[in-house]
Design an enzyme around this catalytic site. Structure first.
Site, PDB file in Angstrom:
ATOM      1  N   TYR A  51     -39.040  38.931  39.248  1.00  0.00           N
ATOM      2  CA  TYR A  51     -39.783  40.184  39.395  1.00  0.00           C
ATOM      3  C   TYR A  51     -40.234  40.385  40.838  1.00  0.00           C
ATOM      4  CZ  TYR A  51     -40.213  39.594  34.296  1.00  0.00           C
ATOM      5  OH  TYR A  51     -39.971  39.385  32.956  1.00  0.00           O
ATOM      6  N   GLY A 198     -41.257  43.959  23.876  1.00  0.00           N
ATOM      7  CA  GLY A 198     -40.640  45.209  23.478  1.00  0.00           C
ATOM      8  C   GLY A 198     -41.109  45.744  22.150  1.00  0.00           C
ATOM      9  N   ALA A 201     -40.807  49.410  21.745  1.00  0.00           N
ATOM     10  CA  ALA A 201     -39.454  49.960  21.921  1.00  0.00           C
ATOM     11  C   ALA A 201     -39.413  50.977  23.067  1.00  0.00           C
ATOM     12  CB  ALA A 201     -38.952  50.585  20.623  1.00  0.00           C
ATOM     13  N   GLY A 203     -41.674  52.579  24.405  1.00  0.00           N
ATOM     14  CA  GLY A 203     -42.532  53.731  24.176  1.00  0.00           C
ATOM     15  C   GLY A 203     -41.973  54.733  23.178  1.00  0.00           C
ATOM     16  N   LEU A 204     -40.785  54.459  22.659  1.00  0.00           N
ATOM     17  CA  LEU A 204     -40.163  55.400  21.721  1.00  0.00           C
ATOM     18  C   LEU A 204     -40.944  55.504  20.421  1.00  0.00           C
ATOM     19  CD1 LEU A 204     -36.419  54.418  22.279  1.00  0.00           C
ATOM     20  CD2 LEU A 204     -37.576  56.486  23.086  1.00  0.00           C
ATOM     21  N   LEU A 205     -41.594  54.415  20.014  1.00  0.00           N
ATOM     22  CA  LEU A 205     -42.389  54.441  18.790  1.00  0.00           C
ATOM     23  C   LEU A 205     -43.708  55.193  18.982  1.00  0.00           C
ATOM     24  CD1 LEU A 205     -41.763  50.805  17.528  1.00  0.00           C
ATOM     25  CD2 LEU A 205     -41.002  52.917  16.410  1.00  0.00           C
ATOM     26  N   THR A 209     -40.023  60.804  24.643  1.00  0.00           N
ATOM     27  CA  THR A 209     -38.818  61.602  24.398  1.00  0.00           C
ATOM     28  C   THR A 209     -37.720  60.738  23.794  1.00  0.00           C
ATOM     29  OG1 THR A 209     -39.346  63.015  26.279  1.00  0.00           O
ATOM     30  CG2 THR A 209     -37.085  63.092  25.443  1.00  0.00           C
ATOM     31  N   LYS A 211     -34.335  58.953  22.457  1.00  0.00           N
ATOM     32  CA  LYS A 211     -33.000  58.703  22.996  1.00  0.00           C
ATOM     33  C   LYS A 211     -32.365  57.638  22.110  1.00  0.00           C
ATOM     34  CE  LYS A 211     -34.522  55.027  26.142  1.00  0.00           C
ATOM     35  NZ  LYS A 211     -34.527  54.517  27.533  1.00  0.00           N
TER      36      LYS A 211
END
Length: 297
Positions: A51, A198, A201, A203-205, A209, A211
């Site tokens: 990192y 994760g 996910a 931020g999908l959960l 937006t 995808k």
């Protein structure tokens, strides 16, 4: 904040841990954020030599130089930066690991690392040689314990058979339930702790937006986020997503990426939330189709 023993180690790890890769911005703000996390019960901080070409380790080391006995520091090895800085190459050899640990110790300003993790891995690696390096570092007192960071079942199985690792860091979420196929039960059986990354996910959960994600279409991602919101309530989406991951007894801690004070407040709130019920787990599994391993079985 709850604390769990990490595998067969003597490390008591906070259920919510700090994924330091997300740190960005000014050093002063990052140091304050790390201190606030530690003062509010988070004791496990995960970084890697990869990192920011080591700068991430330097920030973590500076933050906890005078609080070393109050935190559990984890870092990773195996990705070697090219001399021209154009990228990195995979290098799990004993010689490289023994050299790289010295650089991590220097950047972290400590004489020991609590958990040293192989940052990836393939079935074609010199696995026994890699394990020899970790075992030697344990004997020398430079690391207390070691583990791997991998989502590959074929690699994980080899380390379970051949090593005395105490942990596996793996991706695990409602949109990535692949570890539930076999890996979580296998690791629990061998008393190896899981560090789940994760869990939101990307931020999908949380309604980001939609995808495509793994084998899920964008529509399925939308449906999963809506199902989570409907089942746990709009105000508890993040709690529900993370508590789902923590429900399996193999999982020791959810490693959350924390970049801002708001992120930290949310993470601490999740850490104080009650465990998710079996009924809620069943409801979520019915509504959200599982993703299965297609490679590295």
């Amino acid at each position: 904040m709850n604390y769990k023993q990490l595998g067969t180690s003597n490390l008591l790890v906070s259920e919510i841990s700090f994924g330091c890769m997300s740190l960005a911005g000014e050093e002063k703000g990052n140091l304050h954020l790390l201190h606030q996390a530690q003062e509010n019960g988070i004791n496990f901080f995960d970084t890697a030599d990869l990192y920011e070409k080591g700068k991430n380790e330097e920030i973590v080391g500076k933050a906890f130089k005078d609080r070393r006995n109050q935190v559990i520091l984890a870092t990773k090895v195996g990705n070697q930066w090219r001399p021209d800085g154009s990228g990195w190459d995979w290098n799990p050899t004993k010689a490289y690991i023994l050299d790289a640990v010295e650089q991590s110790l220097r950047r972290l300003q400590t004489d020991y690392i609590d958990l040293y993790q192989l940052h990836g891995g393939t079935i074609d690696d010199p696995i026994d040689e890699t394990i020899e390096a970790f075992e030697l570092l344990k004997q020398q007192g430079k690391i207390r314990h070691y583990g791997i960071s991998s989502i590959r079942p074929n690699v994980i199985r080899e380390y379970v058979k051949r090593s005395s690792m105490v942990s596996v860091m793996m991706q695990y979420s409602l949109l990535d339930c692949r570890p539930e196929e076999q890996m979580l039960d296998l690791l629990q059986q061998h008393q190896i702790g899981v560090l789940a990354r994760g869990s939101l996910a990307q931020g999908l959960l949380l309604g980001k937006t939609p995808k495509p994600y793994l084998a899920h279409t964008a529509l399925e991602v939308t449906q999963a986020a809506e199902a989570l919101k409907a089942i746990v309530g709009e105000e508890k989406i993040q709690e529900g997503a993370v508590q789902y991951v923590l429900h399996h007894p193999a999982v020791t801690s959810a490693v959350l990426g924390i970049r801002t004070g708001k992120h930290l407040d949310q993470a601490l709130s999740v850490g104080e939330a009650p465990a998710i019920s079996d009924e809620t787990i069943r409801s979520l599994r019915i509504q959200i189709p599982p993703a299965l391993y297609e490679q590295h079985r």
